[in-house]
Motif scaffolding. Structure first.
Motif, PDB file in Angstrom:
ATOM      1  N   PHE A 135      -4.546   9.221   5.773  1.00 44.19           N
ATOM      2  CA  PHE A 135      -5.924   9.230   5.276  1.00 44.19           C
ATOM      3  C   PHE A 135      -6.483   7.808   5.247  1.00 44.19           C
ATOM      4  CE2 PHE A 135      -8.550  10.104   1.154  1.00 44.19           C
ATOM      5  CZ  PHE A 135      -9.717  10.222   1.890  1.00 44.19           C
ATOM      6  N   VAL A 136      -5.695   6.878   4.751  1.00 44.65           N
ATOM      7  CA  VAL A 136      -6.154   5.492   4.659  1.00 44.65           C
ATOM      8  C   VAL A 136      -6.285   4.860   6.044  1.00 44.65           C
ATOM      9  CG1 VAL A 136      -5.596   3.198   3.762  1.00 44.65           C
ATOM     10  CG2 VAL A 136      -5.215   5.209   2.334  1.00 44.65           C
ATOM     11  N   VAL A 137      -5.411   5.222   6.965  1.00 45.32           N
ATOM     12  CA  VAL A 137      -5.522   4.704   8.336  1.00 45.32           C
ATOM     13  C   VAL A 137      -6.882   5.071   8.932  1.00 45.32           C
ATOM     14  CG1 VAL A 137      -4.640   4.942  10.684  1.00 45.32           C
ATOM     15  CG2 VAL A 137      -3.043   4.607   8.798  1.00 45.32           C
ATOM     16  N   LYS A 138      -7.348   6.295   8.662  1.00 46.12           N
ATOM     17  CA  LYS A 138      -8.672   6.712   9.148  1.00 46.12           C
ATOM     18  C   LYS A 138      -9.783   5.891   8.506  1.00 46.12           C
ATOM     19  CE  LYS A 138      -7.490  11.578  10.032  1.00 46.12           C
ATOM     20  NZ  LYS A 138      -7.752  12.988   9.609  1.00 46.12           N
ATOM     21  N   ILE A 139      -9.627   5.609   7.212  1.00 42.66           N
ATOM     22  CA  ILE A 139     -10.624   4.791   6.512  1.00 42.66           C
ATOM     23  C   ILE A 139     -10.688   3.397   7.114  1.00 42.66           C
ATOM     24  CG2 ILE A 139     -11.096   3.612   4.314  1.00 42.66           C
ATOM     25  CD1 ILE A 139     -10.222   6.167   2.885  1.00 42.66           C
ATOM     26  N   GLN A 140      -9.533   2.852   7.506  1.00 39.34           N
ATOM     27  CA  GLN A 140      -9.509   1.510   8.100  1.00 39.34           C
ATOM     28  C   GLN A 140     -10.222   1.471   9.443  1.00 39.34           C
ATOM     29  OE1 GLN A 140      -8.563  -0.760   5.904  1.00 39.34           O
ATOM     30  NE2 GLN A 140      -8.066   1.041   4.679  1.00 39.34           N
ATOM     31  N   GLU A 141     -10.135   2.570  10.194  1.00 39.73           N
ATOM     32  CA  GLU A 141     -10.859   2.654  11.465  1.00 39.73           C
ATOM     33  C   GLU A 141     -12.360   2.599  11.206  1.00 39.73           C
ATOM     34  OE1 GLU A 141      -9.810   2.619  14.700  1.00 39.73           O
ATOM     35  OE2 GLU A 141      -7.902   2.067  13.758  1.00 39.73           O
ATOM     36  N   GLU A 142     -12.806   3.302  10.185  1.00 40.41           N
ATOM     37  CA  GLU A 142     -14.227   3.283   9.831  1.00 40.41           C
ATOM     38  C   GLU A 142     -14.626   1.896   9.324  1.00 40.41           C
ATOM     39  OE1 GLU A 142     -16.969   5.420   6.477  1.00 40.41           O
ATOM     40  OE2 GLU A 142     -15.991   6.742   7.917  1.00 40.41           O
ATOM     41  N   LEU A 162      -5.766  16.801  -2.970  1.00 45.34           N
ATOM     42  CA  LEU A 162      -6.667  15.726  -3.340  1.00 45.34           C
ATOM     43  C   LEU A 162      -7.204  15.005  -2.107  1.00 45.34           C
ATOM     44  CD1 LEU A 162      -7.912  14.151  -5.704  1.00 45.34           C
ATOM     45  CD2 LEU A 162      -5.916  12.633  -5.630  1.00 45.34           C
ATOM     46  N   VAL A 163      -6.353  14.785  -1.115  1.00 45.61           N
ATOM     47  CA  VAL A 163      -6.793  14.140   0.130  1.00 45.61           C
ATOM     48  C   VAL A 163      -7.891  14.969   0.792  1.00 45.61           C
ATOM     49  CG1 VAL A 163      -6.089  13.587   2.496  1.00 45.61           C
ATOM     50  CG2 VAL A 163      -4.690  12.824   0.562  1.00 45.61           C
ATOM     51  N   LYS A 164      -7.725  16.280   0.805  1.00 46.41           N
ATOM     52  CA  LYS A 164      -8.751  17.153   1.410  1.00 46.41           C
ATOM     53  C   LYS A 164     -10.075  17.031   0.673  1.00 46.41           C
ATOM     54  CE  LYS A 164      -5.328  20.458   3.110  1.00 46.41           C
ATOM     55  NZ  LYS A 164      -4.613  21.725   2.815  1.00 46.41           N
ATOM     56  N   ASN A 165     -10.016  17.025  -0.666  1.00 47.37           N
ATOM     57  CA  ASN A 165     -11.244  16.922  -1.460  1.00 47.37           C
ATOM     58  C   ASN A 165     -11.904  15.551  -1.308  1.00 47.37           C
ATOM     59  OD1 ASN A 165     -11.432  19.509  -2.726  1.00 47.37           O
ATOM     60  ND2 ASN A 165      -9.751  18.954  -4.074  1.00 47.37           N
ATOM     61  N   MET A 166     -11.092  14.490  -1.321  1.00 51.21           N
ATOM     62  CA  MET A 166     -11.649  13.145  -1.222  1.00 51.21           C
ATOM     63  C   MET A 166     -12.165  12.845   0.185  1.00 51.21           C
ATOM     64  SD  MET A 166     -11.598  11.954  -4.257  1.00 51.21           S
ATOM     65  CE  MET A 166     -11.901  10.197  -4.061  1.00 51.21           C
ATOM     66  N   SER A 167     -11.573  13.473   1.201  1.00 43.12           N
ATOM     67  CA  SER A 167     -12.040  13.270   2.576  1.00 43.12           C
ATOM     68  C   SER A 167     -13.501  13.692   2.722  1.00 43.12           C
ATOM     69  CB  SER A 167     -11.181  14.074   3.556  1.00 43.12           C
ATOM     70  OG  SER A 167      -9.872  13.570   3.602  1.00 43.12           O
ATOM     71  N   GLU A 168     -13.875  14.735   1.994  1.00 40.96           N
ATOM     72  CA  GLU A 168     -15.260  15.212   2.050  1.00 40.96           C
ATOM     73  C   GLU A 168     -16.230  14.169   1.488  1.00 40.96           C
ATOM     74  OE1 GLU A 168     -15.315  18.856  -0.111  1.00 40.96           O
ATOM     75  OE2 GLU A 168     -13.896  19.879   1.235  1.00 40.96           O
ATOM     76  N   LYS A 169     -15.745  13.313   0.614  1.00 37.94           N
ATOM     77  CA  LYS A 169     -16.613  12.322  -0.018  1.00 37.94           C
ATOM     78  C   LYS A 169     -16.677  11.019   0.778  1.00 37.94           C
ATOM     79  CE  LYS A 169     -15.408  14.347  -4.442  1.00 37.94           C
ATOM     80  NZ  LYS A 169     -16.602  15.201  -4.394  1.00 37.94           N
ATOM     81  N   VAL A 170     -15.670  10.800   1.616  1.00 36.91           N
ATOM     82  CA  VAL A 170     -15.574   9.525   2.335  1.00 36.91           C
ATOM     83  C   VAL A 170     -16.167   9.623   3.732  1.00 36.91           C
ATOM     84  CG1 VAL A 170     -13.974   7.804   3.261  1.00 36.91           C
ATOM     85  CG2 VAL A 170     -13.567   8.787   1.011  1.00 36.91           C
ATOM     86  N   PHE A 171     -15.897  10.721   4.422  1.00 32.74           N
ATOM     87  CA  PHE A 171     -16.327  10.836   5.827  1.00 32.74           C
ATOM     88  C   PHE A 171     -17.553  11.745   5.959  1.00 32.74           C
ATOM     89  CE2 PHE A 171     -11.595  10.222   6.189  1.00 32.74           C
ATOM     90  CZ  PHE A 171     -11.673   8.905   6.581  1.00 32.74           C
TER      91      PHE A 171
END
Length: 557
Positions: free
Chosen positions: A247-254, A548-557
């Motif tokens: 999940f964090v690796v994807k955030i770093q790409e963004e 939690l990762v699924k729920n937080m992904s909706e808020k980040v991406f």
């Protein structure tokens, strides 16, 4: 009473000794649970005074580490706190073995008696000199870090004051700032290695003296892990590796796109936008005023709390060259007053003090009139929920601090909070490895950290830096020196706070009411039971982190 007017008196150890000798004798001769509890209330009143003076002495030393009187008092406090802990432990054993224990458990709580059991396994007369030496080593590390004089841009800065340059919007400036920080740590790394090596061997010796194989189990006992142990923490870290790291690796790409770079270097790690990270728009005084307005609107309870803090001057938050690094909240029991220590430096971290540290202080304030002291003996994985959740509950007021960049701040805060989870687990796993293998050389410890970076922060490129690139980063993480195994508490609390974030986005008022309920529960029950009582999931249970990762992904991406 204003903090500056609170009198400080050096703790008289002869008085402490006499008090506990009489208390222990009287408690052993108590004829009923009621009589024993009345004696226990004398203990509360006496220790309120002792702990208030200790905390005031430390606080005033931290405010100016060069001031001679409180520097000497801090050294004295380092010497006496293990002795006081031993007296408290001897008295606690009397309670633990009392024929009226069932009555006392009803009055004080079963949690308190479990904590006494862990305390009993954590201290003995024979290790008091080692505990005093441990305190002295910690203070030595603190003084070394606090005295840092880093030349940069024609100024001489300490680490706290360098912080704004480490996150400067100009990439060359922050690269130079990180290089300056690296050069400072490189100049003292041998000293820090020596301090830590002594700490590891000291703590290991304490553990061996008490009959443990190594320090890990003793460290857990001292952190009051009263309802979970190593196996649960390892399972939690496993879930983080499986779910949060990708999940964090994807955030770093963004984030690469957000700051406009092809590759993320270590000096980009705290950067979130091309035009720089959002910083508070006001002066420190304006930040404090905005904080007071925010808390007056959030709830009646937070208004009362923050007004009390301001009226009694219970903040010391301005950064100064001779001030200890970092920030914290503590509580002065005699005055029923939280105190907050921080180092404002012109970054968003200044606002985080008004949210994070005030979350701790708010919880201390709402439970300050509970006569049962043990109800506020919070274990840190619970205490940090109060602070980290408050960061989310105050999202709606960030325009007061960041103006038209408030949305940038919210995005940065969310990304940073999520990115922290693997790092916090890395700190924890590093410490487990170190204390499982106390005879490792400093070079081997640095290599352990270097390898863990590949697992927990695979996106980071240290660009050949001679210090940070060679596994030295952990030396700037004070918790590793101060409180072994504390750091995972931040991570556990963070994922619980994120549950509140998901909840408040659906129903803010309902989430706040349950948060307030958690604050008032304090330490009356065990960790996972309290979470369940207020409708939260345990971080240790399989599936919690993935959900939690699924729920937080909706808020980040």
């Amino acid at each position: 009473m204003k903090c500056s007017q609170m009198p400080y008196t050096r703790v008289n150890m002869d008085e402490v000794k006499s008090f506990f000798e009489k208390l222990i004798a009287d408690s052993k001769n108590a004829k009923s649970g009621e009589e024993q509890f009345e004696l226990h209330k004398k203990y509360y009143r006496f220790m309120e005074d002792v702990y208030t003076n200790i905390k005031l002495g430390v606080f005033r030393h931290n405010i100016d580490t060069t001031e001679e009187f409180y520097a000497a008092e801090n050294d004295y406090i380092d010497e006496i706190t293990p002795l006081i802990s031993k007296y408290v432990n001897d008295y606690s054993k009397v309670l633990y073995e009392s024929p009226f224990r069932s009555y006392l458990e009803d009055k004080i709580s079963k949690v308190a008696f479990k904590n006494i059991e862990l305390q009993n396994k954590s201290i003995d007369d024979k290790i008091l000199p080692l505990m005093q030496e441990e305190n002295a080593l910690i203070s030595k590390y603190d003084k070394l870090i606090a005295s840092a004089k880093i030349p940069f841009n024609g100024e001489e800065l300490n680490i706290s004051l360098l912080r704004k340059y480490l996150t400067d919007k100009d990439r060359d400036t922050r690269k130079k700032a990180w290089k300056a920080l690296s050069e400072y740590f490189l100049s003292v790394t041998d000293q820090i290695d020596d301090i830590y090596d002594q700490l590891v061997k000291n703590r290991t010796k304490q553990a061996k003296e008490l009959g443990y194989d190594n320090y890990v189990e003793l460290g857990y006992n001292r952190m009051m892990r009263n309802s979970y142990r190593r196996a649960e923490v390892e399972n939690f870290r496993k879930q983080v590796k499986e779910s949060f790291v990708p999940f964090v690796v994807k955030i770093q790409e963004e984030r690469k796109e957000q700051i406009g770079v092809d590759e993320l270097k270590y000096y980009d790690n705290d950067m979130f936008f091309k035009n720089g990270n959002p910083a508070p728009t006001g002066t420190p005084e304006e930040i404090m005023k905005a904080g007071q307005q925010m808390y007056s609107e959030l709830s009646p309870e937070t208004k009362e709390f923050f007004d009390f803090m301001i009226e009694n001057e219970l903040f010391d938050v301005l950064g100064r060259k001779t001030k200890k690094a970092g920030g914290y909240m503590d509580f002065l029991p005699k005055y029923k007053s939280p105190i907050i220590f921080a180092n404002f430096n012109g970054t968003s971290g200044d606002v985080d003090v008004i949210t994070h540290e005030c979350g701790h202080a708010f919880q201390g304030y709402v439970t300050r009139n509970d006569e049962i002291t043990e109800h506020n003996d919070l274990t840190m994985e619970t205490a940090e929920i109060h602070s980290m959740s408050m960061e989310y509950f105050t999202y709606g007021w960030m325009d007061r601090f960041f103006g038209d960049r408030s949305q940038d701040y919210l995005k940065m805060h969310l990304q940073d909070s999520i990115t922290f989870i693997p790092y916090g687990c890395m700190v924890d796993e590093f410490q487990h490895i170190v204390y499982d293998n106390p005879d490792m050389t400093p070079a081997e410890r640095k290599n352990v950290w270097k390898e863990l970076e590949k697992t927990y922060r695979p996106w980071l490129d240290f660009d050949g830096d001679e210090f940070f690139g060679e596994g030295g980063y952990w030396q700037r993480q004070g918790h590793i020196f101060w409180n072994p195994f504390y750091y995972i508490d931040y991570v556990l609390a963070s994922v619980v706070a994120m549950q509140f974030k998901v909840w408040m986005d659906k129903d803010y008022k309902d989430a706040w009411n349950h948060y307030l309920q958690l604050c008032k529960l304090s330490a009356k029950n065990f960790y996972e039971e309290e979470l369940a009582e207020v409708g939260l999931k345990s971080p240790f249970k399989d599936g919690t982190i993935d959900d939690l990762v699924k729920n937080m992904s909706e808020k980040v991406f």
